[in-house]
Design an enzyme around this catalytic site. Structure first.
Site, PDB file in Angstrom:
ATOM      1  N   THR A 143      46.332 -58.943  -8.104  1.00 33.37           N
ATOM      2  CA  THR A 143      46.721 -59.120  -9.437  1.00 33.37           C
ATOM      3  C   THR A 143      47.419 -58.154 -10.273  1.00 33.37           C
ATOM      4  OG1 THR A 143      45.130 -60.777  -9.679  1.00 33.37           O
ATOM      5  CG2 THR A 143      46.238 -60.192 -11.765  1.00 33.37           C
ATOM      6  N   ARG A 182      43.684 -73.957  -5.736  1.00 34.26           N
ATOM      7  CA  ARG A 182      42.749 -73.164  -6.425  1.00 34.26           C
ATOM      8  C   ARG A 182      43.668 -72.142  -7.399  1.00 34.26           C
ATOM      9  NH1 ARG A 182      42.438 -67.105  -7.256  1.00 34.26           N
ATOM     10  NH2 ARG A 182      40.322 -66.736  -7.783  1.00 34.26           N
ATOM     11  N   VAL A 183      42.955 -72.098  -8.655  1.00 32.69           N
ATOM     12  CA  VAL A 183      43.519 -71.120  -9.613  1.00 32.69           C
ATOM     13  C   VAL A 183      42.649 -70.290 -10.212  1.00 32.69           C
ATOM     14  CG1 VAL A 183      44.601 -71.123 -12.043  1.00 32.69           C
ATOM     15  CG2 VAL A 183      45.134 -73.038 -10.461  1.00 32.69           C
ATOM     16  N   GLY A 184      43.050 -68.926 -10.284  1.00 32.47           N
ATOM     17  CA  GLY A 184      42.098 -67.976 -10.745  1.00 32.47           C
ATOM     18  C   GLY A 184      42.029 -67.537 -12.161  1.00 32.47           C
ATOM     19  N   ASP A 185      41.560 -66.441 -12.619  1.00 32.19           N
ATOM     20  CA  ASP A 185      41.611 -66.239 -14.196  1.00 32.19           C
ATOM     21  C   ASP A 185      42.601 -65.809 -14.639  1.00 32.19           C
ATOM     22  OD1 ASP A 185      41.209 -63.822 -12.283  1.00 32.19           O
ATOM     23  OD2 ASP A 185      40.849 -62.671 -14.241  1.00 32.19           O
ATOM     24  N   THR A 241      41.788 -57.923 -13.161  1.00 34.38           N
ATOM     25  CA  THR A 241      41.939 -58.034 -11.952  1.00 34.38           C
ATOM     26  C   THR A 241      40.747 -58.185 -11.052  1.00 34.38           C
ATOM     27  OG1 THR A 241      42.902 -57.103  -9.808  1.00 34.38           O
ATOM     28  CG2 THR A 241      42.261 -55.566 -11.635  1.00 34.38           C
ATOM     29  N   GLY A 242      40.247 -59.131 -10.479  1.00 37.23           N
ATOM     30  CA  GLY A 242      39.132 -59.171  -9.581  1.00 37.23           C
ATOM     31  C   GLY A 242      38.881 -60.629  -9.016  1.00 37.23           C
ATOM     32  N   TRP A 243      37.643 -60.723  -8.807  1.00 36.60           N
ATOM     33  CA  TRP A 243      37.378 -62.238  -8.183  1.00 36.60           C
ATOM     34  C   TRP A 243      37.242 -63.178  -9.328  1.00 36.60           C
ATOM     35  CZ3 TRP A 243      32.903 -62.374  -3.946  1.00 36.60           C
ATOM     36  CH2 TRP A 243      32.738 -63.572  -3.351  1.00 36.60           C
ATOM     37  N   GLY A 244      38.470 -63.984  -9.245  1.00 34.31           N
ATOM     38  CA  GLY A 244      38.504 -64.854 -10.618  1.00 34.31           C
ATOM     39  C   GLY A 244      37.712 -65.761 -10.997  1.00 34.31           C
TER      40      GLY A 244
END
Length: 374
Positions: free
Chosen positions: A242, A270-273, A293-296
């Protein structure tokens, strides 16, 4: 009665301007070029010196500096924080080095699905798109949603239709193809086929069909899209690519922007943060601007970006302490990653709990720093 009203009328008229003054919006702060600040990130993960060659390090450093200069130029010329974060993120979206725009990772089905969000700290207006496949610069689409619609988040084909109607640059899906990202998908599929646990996705028991990369119809003899330039293959390890930017302009306004291609081998839309306001992106002039940025999935559950601002607003915590406390919550749940934060006094924080995070900042005097490792 009439006599009483006539006597009170002058007093009522005299009080009216004072009442109006109390409800009128606060005037824009006087311009002060000395406070402009821009902070960026290009992803966090297992980024170590052992996995980094001098050539790769130089390529990332140059790309990060280019992004910083793009946003800094906007701020120096009197542009808003919103203008600056959009310009900055567009540079990283156009680079194949980052998992956003041109360098986006592939889904399980061999597609590139992009997410982005932007937020204005002065008005608390926000816009976001998710799952777009043909918009060259998703961050600009997110801004268009904020400024040219009554919505905050648009997804998929609807977001793409909106982008077309607003005159944004539309490309063939093959524009986003890079061999490095496609090979990452092949490794993920091979790992899945062998039932090897993957930290980012739960393996399935069935063997998925190998996806075919989407490319433009116009091809060279080698089979690559016309004009395709092969980037170097960066295998620095598992990384959340990200990209994001937060800025403070000379008028005292904050803004945040985030853009991503998500996770390699992701499924089911799938949608992250990143496009979730309050999770991966948030800005409020009263507190701070944050891009994550990271594991959403973990960042969504914690509501990281808003949690940092809330700690400042309600707990009166300084920016750095608020950011670290929130990131600690992510770690306690088992997630990792990082964030960049900037408050209205120009204070910066860039914490992360992974091996490394591409990050940097530039101050009003042109002082720049780009960092990669812990």
């Amino acid at each position: 009665m009439k006599r009483l009203l006539l006597l009170l009328l002058p007093l009522l008229l005299e009080a009216a301007p004072a009442a109006r003054a109390q409800t009128a919006p606060a005037p824009t702060a006087a311009a002060d070029p000395s406070r402009i600040t821009l902070v960026i990130h290009g992803g966090a993960g297992t980024i170590t010196r052992q996995n980094m060659t001098p050539e790769k390090e130089r390529a990332y450093t140059e790309a990060l500096n280019q992004a910083l200069q793009a946003g800094y130029t906007v701020l120096q010329r009197g542009g808003t924080a919103l203008d600056a974060v959009e310009a900055t993120v567009r540079v990283m979206e156009d680079s194949p080095l980052f998992n956003a725009g041109k360098g986006a990772v592939f889904t399980h089905d061999g597609r590139n699905e992009l997410d982005a969000a932007v937020m204005d700290g002065q008005t608390l207006k926000a816009g976001a798109v998710a799952g777009v496949t043909v918009v060259r610069n998703p961050i600009s689409a997110a801004r268009a949603v904020m400024e040219k619609s009554e919505h905050v988040l648009l997804t998929g084909t609807g977001a793409e239709q909106f982008a077309r109607e607003k005159g944004l640059t539309i490309v063939e899906p093959g524009y986003f193809y890079t061999e490095a990202r496609y090979q990452q998908l092949q490794k993920a599929l091979a790992s899945e086929k062998g039932a090897v646990p993957d930290q980012l996705n739960t393996p399935t028991k069935t063997t998925p069909a190998a996806p075919v990369p989407t490319k433009t119809k116009t091809k060279t003899k080698a089979g690559k899209p016309q004009g395709y330039a092969e980037p170097p293959i960066f295998t620095e390890g598992r990384k959340y690519g990200t990209v994001g930017a937060v800025a403070l302009d000379q008028y005292g306004n904050l803004a945040a922007a985030t853009s991503t291609g998500g996770m390699t081998n992701k499924r089911y839309g799938r949608v992250g943060d990143a496009p979730i306001i309050g999770a991966g992106t948030y800005a409020d002039n009263q507190t701070c601007a944050v891009s994550c940025t990271g594991w959403g999935e973990y960042f969504i559950r914690v509501g990281v970006a808003r949690d940092v601002a809330a700690r400042m607003e309600y707990g009166r915590q300084p920016l750095a302490a608020a950011a670290q406390a929130t990131l600690d919550k992510v770690a306690q749940l088992g997630g990792d990653g990082g964030l960049i934060g900037l408050d209205r006094q120009g204070n910066i924080t860039m914490p992360f709990n992974s091996e490394g995070m591409y990050r940097g900042y530039i101050k009003a005097n042109g002082q720049t720093e780009v960092l990669i490792y812990k």
